[in-house]
Design a protein around this motif. Structure first.
Motif, PDB file in Angstrom:
ATOM      1  N   GLN A   1    -134.135   3.629  16.854  1.00  0.00           N
ATOM      2  CA  GLN A   1    -133.973   4.415  17.893  1.00  0.00           C
ATOM      3  C   GLN A   1    -133.544   5.351  16.882  1.00  0.00           C
ATOM      4  OE1 GLN A   1    -131.129   3.710  20.457  1.00  0.00           O
ATOM      5  NE2 GLN A   1    -131.568   5.526  21.413  1.00  0.00           N
TER       6      GLN A   1
ATOM      7  N   LEU B   1    -135.653   1.326  21.317  1.00  0.00           N
ATOM      8  CA  LEU B   1    -136.550   0.294  21.732  1.00  0.00           C
ATOM      9  C   LEU B   1    -135.896  -1.153  20.709  1.00  0.00           C
ATOM     10  CD1 LEU B   1    -139.571  -1.057  22.972  1.00  0.00           C
ATOM     11  CD2 LEU B   1    -140.050  -0.492  20.462  1.00  0.00           C
ATOM     12  N   ARG B   2    -135.572  -2.639  21.863  1.00  0.00           N
ATOM     13  CA  ARG B   2    -135.506  -3.656  21.174  1.00  0.00           C
ATOM     14  C   ARG B   2    -135.302  -4.654  21.900  1.00  0.00           C
ATOM     15  NH1 ARG B   2    -130.103  -4.872  18.303  1.00  0.00           N
ATOM     16  NH2 ARG B   2    -129.788  -7.053  19.550  1.00  0.00           N
ATOM     17  N   THR B   3    -135.325  -5.791  20.865  1.00  0.00           N
ATOM     18  CA  THR B   3    -135.865  -7.432  21.530  1.00  0.00           C
ATOM     19  C   THR B   3    -134.625  -8.511  21.291  1.00  0.00           C
ATOM     20  OG1 THR B   3    -137.840  -9.024  21.225  1.00  0.00           O
ATOM     21  CG2 THR B   3    -137.172  -8.120  19.735  1.00  0.00           C
TER      22      THR B   3
ATOM     23  N   LEU C   1    -138.445  -7.080  24.990  1.00  0.00           N
ATOM     24  CA  LEU C   1    -138.139  -5.716  25.417  1.00  0.00           C
ATOM     25  C   LEU C   1    -138.421  -4.905  25.373  1.00  0.00           C
ATOM     26  CD1 LEU C   1    -140.051  -5.128  22.352  1.00  0.00           C
ATOM     27  CD2 LEU C   1    -142.540  -4.661  23.796  1.00  0.00           C
ATOM     28  N   SER C   2    -136.966  -4.321  25.458  1.00  0.00           N
ATOM     29  CA  SER C   2    -136.936  -3.479  25.905  1.00  0.00           C
ATOM     30  C   SER C   2    -136.051  -1.898  25.352  1.00  0.00           C
ATOM     31  CB  SER C   2    -134.934  -3.397  26.405  1.00  0.00           C
ATOM     32  OG  SER C   2    -134.967  -3.895  25.419  1.00  0.00           O
ATOM     33  N   PRO C   3    -137.684  -0.578  25.776  1.00  0.00           N
ATOM     34  CA  PRO C   3    -137.046   0.412  25.547  1.00  0.00           C
ATOM     35  C   PRO C   3    -136.382   1.478  26.759  1.00  0.00           C
ATOM     36  CG  PRO C   3    -139.290  -0.200  27.125  1.00  0.00           C
ATOM     37  CD  PRO C   3    -138.635  -1.002  27.130  1.00  0.00           C
TER      38      PRO C   3
ATOM     39  N   ALA D   1    -129.906   1.070  21.094  1.00  0.00           N
ATOM     40  CA  ALA D   1    -129.779   0.148  21.155  1.00  0.00           C
ATOM     41  C   ALA D   1    -129.752  -0.879  20.102  1.00  0.00           C
ATOM     42  CB  ALA D   1    -131.988   0.075  20.715  1.00  0.00           C
TER      43      ALA D   1
END
Length: 809
Positions: free
Chosen positions: A472, A488-490, A506-508, A225
Motif C-alpha cells: 500500500q 494491491l493484495r493477493t 489479485l485485488s488492486p 490492503a
C-alpha cells in the motif's frame, strides 16, 4: 424505579467537589516516534502541559466536567479530542497521533486548517470511513454497552434477526454479516458476539468490553490492503492502555449483566487491563416466564510491556462461554410452544489470544503479530411432535474452527510517501460432525412414498494453510490538495482447486481525495476484494469426498464517489454513492438460492453442496452528519438508501435477505448542569424481505422439523413492516474522593413500537397442552394431514427499561 429516585435525593448530600486527571502520550502518526515538547491544552481553561522525553504528559487538578483537549507542535497539524469526560474516579488516558505538516507554504495552510478537525477519520482520504470515541460508545442510549448496537447509528448499518434488529448481525451497505472483519489492536478476532450463527458471524449480544475501547474506526469501502477477507466492512477497535500510575477499575451492573474491569501497573514498564462479565438473563427470563434461558460469560485482557524506547509488546485476549437452554414456562402459549420446538439448544465457546510486537525503525515501524482463535459450537434439536426423553433427534452437530495466524507488516514514511507492505499466513483446522434432517420421509396411508427423506450426515476433518501478501502506498500532491492511495493484495490457500494461483485473487484498489476548499472535499475509490467461503461450506462432505473443493473466492468490486463538508472542526457532513458488484457467490444446489438469501438465525449456515457461480449487487447512497461535543450537545444523523439483490441458479436477481432499502438513525446527547446527561437514539429500517410458507410442504414436515417450509418459488416476494424504535437514557454522576458513581436509566423502545418479525408456522395444541389438536380426534399423523395449521404473527413490541450503575475507582 422508587430506588432510582431515592438515590437521586440521597447522594447529593454525600458528594463533594473533586478534580480529575488527564494523562497520555503523543506520537508521530506515521512513524510512531514519541514527540517531545508537544503542547497539550484543556480548551477553555488555563490548564495545560508539554510532553516529556518519552512523549508522555499529565494534567492534574482539572475541574470535573467534559472538555475538548487539543495538542499542537511545530511542524505538525494540530489535533483535538472531544468529549473528554473528567471524573474523580479513573484517570482519563488520552493519546494523540499527530500528522506532520508539509514544509511548503501557501496552499498547505488550507489543508492544515481543514485537518484540525478530529472528525476526520483518515489522513489520505476520509472515504467510507466513520469513527466513534470511547465516550460516544459508552453513553449510547439503548446500546446497553454493546458495541454492535452502538454502531447502528452509523450510515449504511442495519441488523438482521426477526427482520428488525433483535440480533447483532451487522449488515453493512447490503452485505451479509460474514462479509465483515474485525481487528482488535491489529489482531483479527473472527467473532464479536455471543450466540454466534456459524457461517454468518452474527449473534445476540456483544462480547467486547467497552471499558477497554479507546476508539473505533469502521470502513465500508476503500479497505487498506493489509486486511484480507473483507467484502462489506473492516472494524478496527483500538484498546487503551491500563492506568500506569495506580490500581483502578470499574464495576458495572446493567439490565442483563454484571461486569468488573480492573487495571493498573505491574511495573514501571508494564500495565494491564482485565475484565470478566456474567449475564443473569436466565434468571430474568425465568421470572418473566419465557421459555428460553440464555446464559453467558465473557473475559478480556490486555497487557502492555515496553521492552525499550523502540520496542513494545501487547498481549491481548477475549473469550466467551455461551449456553442457550430451555425451560418449561408456567403458562403455555402458542408462541412459547413454537420456541421450544423450533430452536435448537446451543452451547458454544470461543476465544482469541495473541501477542503483537511493535518495533520502531528508521522512518517507520514494524508490526509482528502471532495469534490463535477457536470457536466450538454444539447444536441439538428433537422432533417437534415427540414428547419426553424418547424424542428423535433432527439435528445434532459438534463443530470446531481453529486458526493459528502470523502477520508481519512494515510501515514507512519517506519524502512525502507513506507506504506499507507485509505478509500473512495461517494454519486452519476445522472439524464438523453433523446430522441434520432437512426433510422427513413421508408415506401415505397405503405406504406409498410421498416425500423421500433428505438429510445431511457426515463427519469432516479439514486442515490447510492460508497465506497472502500486500502493498500500500499513499501520497499527497498538487500542494497537498490531492491525496492518492494505491493498494494491491493477493490471497491463496492449499485446499481449494485453484487456491494456489495468486492471480486469481489479485485485488488492486485505488482511492483519491481532492481538496476543493478548506471545507469541501471530493472523494472517490475503486477496489476489488476477495473472501474465502466459510469453513462450513469448504468442509461439507458426501461419501467421504469434499464436495465444495472447487469453490472460488467470492469477489466484490466497489465503486464509490462522495463529498465531505467541514464547516467547523466539530461538525462534519458526508454524502456518498456506492455500487458493489458480486461474483462467485455460493449458491445452494439443494434449494437453488444464494446463501445471501438464507439470512441468519441461531444455528449454522453453509452445511451443503454449493456452486460458486452466483452473482449479486448492492448499491445506494448515504448522507451523514456528525456533531462532536464542544459545548453541551453532541449527535449524529444518517440516512441510507440501499438495494441488495442476489441471483441463484436461475440467474434471476431478487431482493436479498439484507435488502432493507431505507435506513435512518439519529443520536442526540445533551450535557446538563450538576452532572446530569440525557441521550436519545432513533432508528428506522425499511421492511425486511420475507418469503411465504409452502403450506402443503409445511404441513407435511412440521411434525418432525418444528418449523414451516418456505416457498422458494416466491423468494422474498413479501416484506415485513418497517422497524421504528426510540431509545432514551438518563445519567447522573456523583464524584467522591477517587470514586465516581454513575446511576443510569436506559429505556429501549420507549414508545413500545411493534418490532416486525417473520411469521411462524405451527400446529394448534389441544386444550390441556398434552399434544397437538387434530381434525379427527386421533393422534397426529406423520404427514400432518390431520393437523390444524396455525400462522403466528410476530410483531410484538415491548418497552425495556434498564436501571443500572457504574462505579469507577
Amino acid at each position: 424505579m422508587r430506588l432510582f429516585f431515592f438515590f437521586l435525593l440521597l447522594l447529593p448530600t454525600l458528594s463533594f467537589a473533586q478534580s480529575g486527571v488527564i494523562t497520555g502520550t503523543v506520537r508521530d502518526a506515521n512513524t510512531r516516534e514519541a514527540l517531545i515538547g508537544v503542547s497539550v491544552q484543556v480548551v477553555g481553561t488555563q490548564l495545560g502541559t508539554v510532553t516529556n522525553e518519552s512523549g508522555s504528559y499529565r494534567i492534574d487538578n482539572i475541574p470535573l466536567g467534559s472538555y475538548t483537549l487539543q495538542s499542537s507542535y511545530i511542524g505538525y497539524q494540530p489535533l483535538s479530542k472531544f468529549n473528554v469526560n473528567v471524573t474523580s474516579g479513573n484517570a482519563q488516558i488520552i493519546n494523540f497521533e499527530l500528522v506532520p505538516a508539509s514544509s511548503q507554504l501557501g496552499e498547505v495552510e488550507v489543508v492544515a486548517r481543514r485537518r484540525q478537525s478530529a472528525a476526520i477519520a483518515d489522513i489520505v482520504t476520509p472515504l467510507s470511513v466513520q469513527s466513534l470515541s470511547t465516550e460516544e460508545i459508552r453513553s449510547n442510549p439503548g446500546g446497553n454497552f454493546d458495541i454492535s448496537k452502538v454502531v447502528q447509528v452509523l450510515p449504511g448499518v442495519a441488523t438482521s434477526g426477526s427482520g428488525g434488529g433483535s440480533r447483532n448481525d451487522l449488515i453493512i451497505r447490503g452485505g451479509a454479516p460474514s462479509e465483515n472483519v474485525y481487528y482488535l489492536d491489529g489482531i483479527e478476532i473472527p467473532l464479536i458476539n455471543h450466540f454466534t450463527t456459524q457461517g454468518s458471524a452474527g449473534g445476540a449480544t456483544g462480547i467486547l468490553n467497552v471499558s477497554f475501547i479507546e476508539d473505533l474506526k469502521v470502513s465500508s469501502s476503500a479497505f487498506d490492503a493489509r486486511y484480507d477477507n473483507a467484502l462489506a466492512s473492516v472494524f478496527e477497535f483500538r484498546q487503551r492502555y491500563g492506568n500506569p500510575e495506580r490500581f483502578s477499575g470499574n464495576v458495572r451492573l446493567s439490565g442483563s449483566e454484571f461486569a468488573t474491569t480492573l487495571e493498573g501497573p505491574l511495573s514501571s514498564k508494564t500495565t494491564y487491563l482485565v475484565s470478566a462479565r456474567r449475564s443473569y438473563l436466565q434468571f430474568l427470563f425465568k421470572l418473566l416466564d419465557l421459555p428460553i434461558r440464555p446464559n453467558y460469560w465473557d473475559f478480556q485482557y490486555k497487557v502492555d510491556h515496553k521492552i525499550d524506547s523502540k520496542t513494545s509488546l501487547s498481549f491481548i485476549g477475549v473469550g466467551a462461554i455461551d449456553e442457550f437452554a430451555f425451560g418449561v414456562p408456567r403458562n403455555s402459549t402458542p408462541e412459547s410452544e413454537y420456541i421450544l420446538r423450533s430452536i435448537p439448544s446451543n452451547n458454544q465457546w470461543n476465544y482469541t489470544t495473541g501477542v503483537a510486537m511493535k518495533r520502531l525503525v528508521k522512518d517507520g515501524y514494524v508490526n509482528l503479530a502471532l495469534s490463535r482463535n477457536a470457536f466450538n459450537i454444539d447444536l441439538e434439536k428433537t422432533e417437534a411432535a415427540q414428547e419426553g426423553s424418547n424424542s428423535q433427534l433432527t439435528l445434532k452437530s459438534t463443530s470446531r474452527e481453529t486458526e493459528n495466524k502470523l502477520r508481519l507488516d512494515v510501515n514507512k514514511y519517506q519524502n512525502g510517501f507513506k507506504y506499507a507492505y507485509g505478509v500473512s499466513g495461517q494454519y486452519v483446522q476445522f472439524t464438523n460432525d453433523i446430522f441434520s434432517l432437512i426433510r422427513n420421509e413421508v408415506r401415505d396411508e397405503n405406504g406409498n412414498l410421498v416425500q423421500p427423506a433428505v438429510t445431511v450426515d457426515y463427519d469432516t476433518n479439514l486442515d490447510f494453510f492460508r497465506y497472502g501478501a500486500f502493498g500500500q502506498v499513499s501520497r499527497t500532491v498538487l500542494n497537498n490538495r490531492l491525496g492518492l492511495s494505491f493498494g494491491l493484495r493477493t490471497d491463496m490457500n492449499t485446499f481449494t482447486d485453484e487456491g494456489r494461483n495468486p492471480l486469481k485473487t489479485l485485488s488492486p484498489r485505488l482511492s483519491a481525495s481532492y481538496l476543493l476548499t478548506d471545507k469541501w472535499t471530493i472523494n472517490g475509490s475503486w477496489g476489488t476484494y476477495y473472501k474465502l467461503p466459510t469453513y462450513t461450506v469448504l468442509g461439507y462432505q458426501e461419501n467421504n469426498r469434499f464436495l465444495n473443493r472447487s469453490a472460488d473466492y467470492i469477489r466484490s468490486i466497489h465503486y464509490v464517489l462522495g463529498t465531505e463538508f467541514l464547516p467547523r472542526e466539530d461538525l462534519r457532513f458526508t454524502v456518498e454513492g456506492f455500487y458493489k458488484d458480486y461474483d462467485n457467490y455460493p449458491v445452494s444446489l439443494r434449494d437453488g438460492i444464494s446463501l445471501a438469501n438464507q439470512g441468519g438465525d441461531f444455528g449454522s449456515i453453509g452445511n451443503e453442496a454449493v456452486s460458486t457461480t452466483g452473482k449479486g449487487r448492492a448499491y445506494g447512497a448515504e448522507f451523514y452528519v456528525q456533531k462532536k461535543l464542544t459545548g453541551s450537545v453532541f449527535g449524529v444523523l444518517s440516512y441510507t438508501y440501499v438495494i441488495s439483490e442476489f441471483a441463484g441458479t436461475d440467474g434471476r436477481y431478487v431482493a436479498s435477505a439484507w435488502d432493507y432499502r431505507h435506513l435512518a438513525s439519529g443520536l442526540l446527547g445533551k450535557k446538563l448542569p450538576h452532572n446530569w446527561e440525557f441521550g436519545a437514539k432513533y432508528r428506522f429500517a425499511g421492511g425486511a424481505p420475507a418469503t411465504p410458507f409452502d403450506l402443503e410442504s409445511s404441513q407435511r414436515n412440521y411434525a418432525s422439523l418444528g418449523v414451516g417450509i418456505l416457498d422458494y418459488t416466491r423468494l422474498n416476494s413479501e416484506r415485513l413492516r418497517p422497524l421504528s424504535q426510540l431509545d432514551v437514557r438518563i445519567d447522573k454522576k456523583w464524584n467522591f474522593s477517587r470514586i465516581t458513581l454513575d446511576l443510569f436509566l436506559d429505556i429501549a423502545n420507549v414508545l413500545a413500537s411493534n418490532t416486525p418479525g417473520f411469521d411462524r408456522y405451527t400446529f394448534q395444541r389441544n386444550e390441556d397442552n398434552t399434544g397437538f389438536a387434530t381434525t379427527d380426534g386421533n393422534p397426529l399423523r406423520n404427514d400432518g394431514s390431520n393437523a390444524i395449521p396455525v400462522i403466528l404473527k410476530n410483531n410484538d413490541g415491548n418497552l425495556v427499561p434498564t436501571l443500572g450503575f457504574i462505579v469507577e475507582f
